[in-house]
Design a protein around this motif. Structure first.
Motif, PDB file in Angstrom:
ATOM      1  N   GLN A 155      24.961  44.380 -77.180  1.00 14.69           N
ATOM      2  CA  GLN A 155      24.473  43.293 -78.032  1.00 14.69           C
ATOM      3  C   GLN A 155      25.566  42.841 -78.998  1.00 14.69           C
ATOM      4  O   GLN A 155      26.125  43.651 -79.735  1.00 14.69           O
ATOM      5  CB  GLN A 155      23.259  43.763 -78.830  1.00 14.69           C
ATOM      6  CG  GLN A 155      22.721  42.759 -79.824  1.00 14.69           C
ATOM      7  CD  GLN A 155      21.954  41.641 -79.145  1.00 14.69           C
ATOM      8  OE1 GLN A 155      21.048  41.888 -78.368  1.00 14.69           O
ATOM      9  NE2 GLN A 155      22.313  40.409 -79.439  1.00 14.69           N
ATOM     10  N   VAL A 157      26.752  41.067 -82.345  1.00 13.15           N
ATOM     11  CA  VAL A 157      26.160  40.845 -83.659  1.00 13.15           C
ATOM     12  C   VAL A 157      27.250  40.391 -84.630  1.00 13.15           C
ATOM     13  O   VAL A 157      28.437  40.612 -84.397  1.00 13.15           O
ATOM     14  CB  VAL A 157      25.479  42.129 -84.196  1.00 13.15           C
ATOM     15  CG1 VAL A 157      24.283  42.507 -83.340  1.00 13.15           C
ATOM     16  CG2 VAL A 157      26.474  43.295 -84.256  1.00 13.15           C
ATOM     17  N   VAL A 171      20.801  49.506 -78.603  1.00  7.67           N
ATOM     18  CA  VAL A 171      19.727  49.676 -79.587  1.00  7.67           C
ATOM     19  C   VAL A 171      18.547  50.241 -78.814  1.00  7.67           C
ATOM     20  O   VAL A 171      18.211  49.750 -77.735  1.00  7.67           O
ATOM     21  CB  VAL A 171      19.326  48.344 -80.245  1.00  7.67           C
ATOM     22  CG1 VAL A 171      18.216  48.582 -81.272  1.00  7.67           C
ATOM     23  CG2 VAL A 171      20.533  47.691 -80.908  1.00  7.67           C
ATOM     24  N   VAL A 189      20.617  52.175 -83.734  1.00  6.38           N
ATOM     25  CA  VAL A 189      21.797  51.521 -83.179  1.00  6.38           C
ATOM     26  C   VAL A 189      22.733  52.647 -82.738  1.00  6.38           C
ATOM     27  O   VAL A 189      23.058  53.532 -83.529  1.00  6.38           O
ATOM     28  CB  VAL A 189      22.484  50.621 -84.222  1.00  6.38           C
ATOM     29  CG1 VAL A 189      23.805  50.091 -83.676  1.00  6.38           C
ATOM     30  CG2 VAL A 189      21.563  49.470 -84.609  1.00  6.38           C
ATOM     31  N   TYR A 214      27.870  47.855 -87.352  1.00  3.70           N
ATOM     32  CA  TYR A 214      27.026  47.260 -86.316  1.00  3.70           C
ATOM     33  C   TYR A 214      25.559  47.270 -86.742  1.00  3.70           C
ATOM     34  O   TYR A 214      24.839  46.281 -86.566  1.00  3.70           O
ATOM     35  CB  TYR A 214      27.164  48.047 -85.008  1.00  3.70           C
ATOM     36  CG  TYR A 214      28.493  47.930 -84.318  1.00  3.70           C
ATOM     37  CD1 TYR A 214      29.319  46.823 -84.500  1.00  3.70           C
ATOM     38  CD2 TYR A 214      28.936  48.921 -83.447  1.00  3.70           C
ATOM     39  CE1 TYR A 214      30.540  46.715 -83.854  1.00  3.70           C
ATOM     40  CE2 TYR A 214      30.152  48.819 -82.788  1.00  3.70           C
ATOM     41  CZ  TYR A 214      30.941  47.727 -82.995  1.00  3.70           C
ATOM     42  OH  TYR A 214      32.143  47.622 -82.348  1.00  3.70           O
ATOM     43  N   SER A 215      25.115  48.401 -87.275  1.00  3.91           N
ATOM     44  CA  SER A 215      23.721  48.521 -87.691  1.00  3.91           C
ATOM     45  C   SER A 215      23.390  47.517 -88.789  1.00  3.91           C
ATOM     46  O   SER A 215      22.335  46.877 -88.771  1.00  3.91           O
ATOM     47  CB  SER A 215      23.441  49.949 -88.167  1.00  3.91           C
ATOM     48  OG  SER A 215      22.114  50.089 -88.607  1.00  3.91           O
ATOM     49  N   TYR A 218      23.152  44.079 -87.234  1.00  2.62           N
ATOM     50  CA  TYR A 218      21.951  43.996 -86.393  1.00  2.62           C
ATOM     51  C   TYR A 218      20.699  43.835 -87.245  1.00  2.62           C
ATOM     52  O   TYR A 218      19.830  43.004 -86.954  1.00  2.62           O
ATOM     53  CB  TYR A 218      21.842  45.255 -85.528  1.00  2.62           C
ATOM     54  CG  TYR A 218      20.584  45.302 -84.678  1.00  2.62           C
ATOM     55  CD1 TYR A 218      20.495  44.594 -83.484  1.00  2.62           C
ATOM     56  CD2 TYR A 218      19.489  46.061 -85.073  1.00  2.62           C
ATOM     57  CE1 TYR A 218      19.350  44.633 -82.709  1.00  2.62           C
ATOM     58  CE2 TYR A 218      18.335  46.106 -84.301  1.00  2.62           C
ATOM     59  CZ  TYR A 218      18.267  45.388 -83.125  1.00  2.62           C
ATOM     60  OH  TYR A 218      17.126  45.432 -82.363  1.00  2.62           O
ATOM     61  N   CYS A 219      20.622  44.619 -88.330  1.00 11.71           N
ATOM     62  CA  CYS A 219      19.413  44.616 -89.159  1.00 11.71           C
ATOM     63  C   CYS A 219      19.295  43.361 -90.019  1.00 11.71           C
ATOM     64  O   CYS A 219      18.222  43.071 -90.558  1.00 11.71           O
ATOM     65  CB  CYS A 219      19.382  45.865 -90.041  1.00 11.71           C
ATOM     66  SG  CYS A 219      19.183  47.391 -89.093  1.00 11.71           S
ATOM     67  N   ARG A 221      19.246  40.459 -88.998  1.00 13.40           N
ATOM     68  CA  ARG A 221      18.517  39.425 -88.259  1.00 13.40           C
ATOM     69  C   ARG A 221      17.020  39.750 -88.231  1.00 13.40           C
ATOM     70  O   ARG A 221      16.385  39.793 -87.191  1.00 13.40           O
ATOM     71  CB  ARG A 221      19.082  39.300 -86.844  1.00 13.40           C
ATOM     72  CG  ARG A 221      20.577  38.939 -86.844  1.00 13.40           C
ATOM     73  CD  ARG A 221      21.173  38.923 -85.456  1.00 13.40           C
ATOM     74  NE  ARG A 221      20.580  37.894 -84.614  1.00 13.40           N
ATOM     75  CZ  ARG A 221      20.960  37.662 -83.364  1.00 13.40           C
ATOM     76  NH1 ARG A 221      21.918  38.375 -82.817  1.00 13.40           N
ATOM     77  NH2 ARG A 221      20.366  36.717 -82.654  1.00 13.40           N
ATOM     78  N   ARG A 223      15.263  42.394 -88.553  1.00 14.31           N
ATOM     79  CA  ARG A 223      14.801  43.494 -87.714  1.00 14.31           C
ATOM     80  C   ARG A 223      14.498  44.747 -88.529  1.00 14.31           C
ATOM     81  O   ARG A 223      14.184  45.774 -87.965  1.00 14.31           O
ATOM     82  CB  ARG A 223      15.863  43.812 -86.665  1.00 14.31           C
ATOM     83  CG  ARG A 223      16.099  42.682 -85.654  1.00 14.31           C
ATOM     84  CD  ARG A 223      17.022  43.155 -84.554  1.00 14.31           C
ATOM     85  NE  ARG A 223      17.160  42.174 -83.492  1.00 14.31           N
ATOM     86  CZ  ARG A 223      18.143  41.291 -83.415  1.00 14.31           C
ATOM     87  NH1 ARG A 223      19.059  41.253 -84.352  1.00 14.31           N
ATOM     88  NH2 ARG A 223      18.209  40.447 -82.400  1.00 14.31           N
TER      89      ARG A 223
END
Length: 286
Positions: A155, A157, A171, A189, A214-215, A218-219, A221, A223
């Motif tokens: 993914q 990000v 993920v 993640v 990365y986490s 990702y978070c 967005r 999430r």
């Protein structure tokens, strides 16, 4: 769609006005997480390169002795002969081990096999070497133990505010029992790392900064919070044996709670500041 460039950046469509050109960074581009962390010194790699040099010297000495036409004289004369014979065979010794390229190829091969398994795609594992198969078997053992249910694979990000981007490995939902006090199932993640380290425990701080970055992206967005994991898979026979002794299993795992990730995220942002400053300096001196 985000795209990766050969210069170590990602292009994010629609960000040209929000991300103006800065130094060597074109408008709409963001440095990748791995490029940013690339400025850090990596003592583990220095030791690894040292091991490769040692192994090459041993191979050159072995070739010299095996191919010797006459008995090797004791003392300085024999030592001088051996050094000359090793120098004459150094290129053959280096070609015999080819460790740097093989290690890179092996790591990429294992990542590709893992990606195919998670996506349910076909991947020819029949011709994979024994070490790659053992590494993949260690991964499968861990996946089964945590009852992994993948949600995203490879993914891409990015963080709009901090202006960085990257591609996370996975993920997934995992069995929460791996973390004391966690819910029954957790979202994590995950970053897979292959390593030939012979120390048994070899998860480096920059890996934890990487997965935390990365986490965080990702978070962002919508999430919510996620756990962050680094799963190290030893990729040589010696590394597997050392990991089993140190960890009691053929893999090593580091788990970061959302709270613990903040410390590594702050460290990552400090490294990013240093990286960005270096890029500005290089721009002015070119």
């Amino acid at each position: 769609m985000m795209t990766r460039t050969p210069s170590g950046t990602y292009v994010i469509p629609g960000m040209e006005t929000r991300w103006p050109a800065r130094g060597r960074l074109p408008a709409g581009h963001a440095w990748s997480v791995t490029t940013i962390l690339g400025i850090l010194d990596k003592p583990g790699l220095r030791y690894w390169y040292g091991y490769q040099q040692r192994d090459a010297e041993r191979e050159a000495a072995r070739l010299a002795v095996v191919e010797a036409q006459e008995p090797i004289q004791p003392g300085e004369a024999g030592a001088a002969w051996l050094l000359d014979a090793m120098a004459a065979r150094s290129s053959r010794a280096l070609a015999a081990i080819e460790t740097s390229a093989k290690a890179m190829d092996l790591g990429s091969l294992i990542h590709a096999a893992i990606e195919a398994r998670l996506l349910g795609e076909r991947f020819d594992e029949a011709d994979m070497g024994d070490e790659a198969k053992r590494c993949l078997a260690a991964w499968a053992e861990w996946v089964e133990a945590v009852h992994l249910d993948s949600m995203a694979v490879e993914q891409r990000v990015y963080s709009e505010v901090e202006r960085y981007a990257g591609t996370l490995d996975c993920v997934a939902e995992l069995d929460g029992s791996i973390v004391p006090g966690a819910p029954q199932r957790i979202v994590a993640v995950i970053d897979w790392k292959t390593s030939g380290a012979k120390s048994g425990r070899a998860i480096y701080p920059e890996w934890l900064m990487q997965v935390s970055a990365y986490s965080h992206a990702y978070c962002l967005r919508d999430r919510g919070a996620a756990w962050a994991l680094v799963v190290r898979l030893p990729k040589t026979t010696e590394a597997i044996a050392a990991t089993e002794v140190a960890c009691g299993r053929p893999f090593e795992v580091a788990i970061l709670s959302p709270k613990e990730q903040r410390r590594y995220m702050l460290a990552f942002l400090r490294v990013k500041d240093a990286h960005d400053a270096m890029m500005q300096i290089e721009k002015r001196t070119l």
